[in-house]
Design a protein around this motif. Structure first.
Motif, short mmCIF file in Angstrom:
data_model
loop_
_atom_site.label_atom_id
_atom_site.label_comp_id
_atom_site.label_asym_id
_atom_site.label_seq_id
_atom_site.Cartn_x
_atom_site.Cartn_y
_atom_site.Cartn_z
N THR A 158 0.85 -1.19 0.00
CA THR A 158 0.00 0.00 0.00
C THR A 158 0.88 1.24 0.00
O THR A 158 2.08 1.16 0.23
N GLY A 159 0.28 2.42 -0.22
CA GLY A 159 1.00 3.67 -0.09
C GLY A 159 1.11 4.47 -1.37
O GLY A 159 0.31 4.34 -2.28
N VAL A 160 2.13 5.33 -1.42
CA VAL A 160 2.36 6.22 -2.57
C VAL A 160 3.81 6.12 -3.03
O VAL A 160 4.68 5.71 -2.29
N GLY A 161 4.07 6.58 -4.31
CA GLY A 161 3.10 6.69 -5.35
C GLY A 161 2.98 5.36 -6.08
O GLY A 161 3.95 4.62 -6.27
N THR A 162 1.79 5.07 -6.53
CA THR A 162 1.54 3.79 -7.16
C THR A 162 2.50 3.51 -8.30
O THR A 162 2.98 2.38 -8.47
#
Length: 204
Positions: A135-139
């Motif tokens: 999960t998280g950024v950036g994809t």
């Protein structure tokens, strides 16, 4: 239907003030990421992993005060002028809503992959982890790079579509499309269901 391997861990990537807060360094550079939609999803997964006694890892981009550990080719931007993501500063900290607890793991990194020049691979393997939920950024940047590397290192990989995000929706969708070949993607609800199924298997 999503199936998790026997010993999964949750990875939460770069949910830091510098990347996600409206007063963070990336917002000042004109490239803000709005985490409003994904923070509740990450916390939902985090609570489920903790309830199942499964580990949570926070990955955090941080640099030394002189930025000597930053990629040289990236050093032409204004990040250093803003003292962005400097180790020990508010900018490098996780968002308040995602402050790591004392028993949760924090892995510092200086590159887009959570595995490059970090302790992550060894720690996961020492703990018998065989699947990472990402999960998280950036994809399209650190999430995708970390997921690809995890796959190449023989971990099971699931990237959570609605618990990851980036600046542009089309880039988010393109990254998720590419990651179908690197373990695949799932919705938060699907991961929650798979965790419940895994818990039932372990208790039977």
């Amino acid at each position: 239907m999503l199936q998790l391997d026997s010993s999964p861990a949750l990875l939460v990537i770069d949910m830091q003030n510098g990347f996600c807060h409206r007063q963070g360094s990336f917002a000042k550079l004109g490239i803000p990421t709005d985490p409003t939609a994904i923070v509740p999803r990450i916390n939902e997964l985090r609570s489920a992993f903790r309830a199942a006694n499964l580990p949570v890892f926070f990955l955090r981009t941080t640099y030394s005060a002189d930025y000597s550990d930053r990629r040289a080719r990236d050093r032409a931007d204004r990040l250093e002028e803003l003292q962005g993501l400097m180790r020990g500063t508010w900018d490098a900290d996780m968002l308040d809503e995602l402050t790591p607890r004392p028993d949760e793991n924090v892995v510092d990194k200086t590159r887009r992959s959570g595995f490059l020049r970090t302790t992550l691979e060894n720690t996961l393997k020492e703990r018998g982890i065989n699947h990472v939920v990402v999960t998280g950024v950036g994809t399209d940047v650190c999430v995708e790079t970390t997921a690809r590397d995890a796959f190449q290192l023989d971990f099971g990989v699931t990237t959570v579509s609605d618990a990851s995000g980036t600046v542009d929706e089309s880039d988010h969708l393109a990254a998720l499309h590419a990651l179908r070949n690197f373990g695949g993607t799932a919705w938060t609800a699907e991961v929650m269901e798979a965790l419940q199924e895994l818990s039932q298997k372990k208790s039977s």
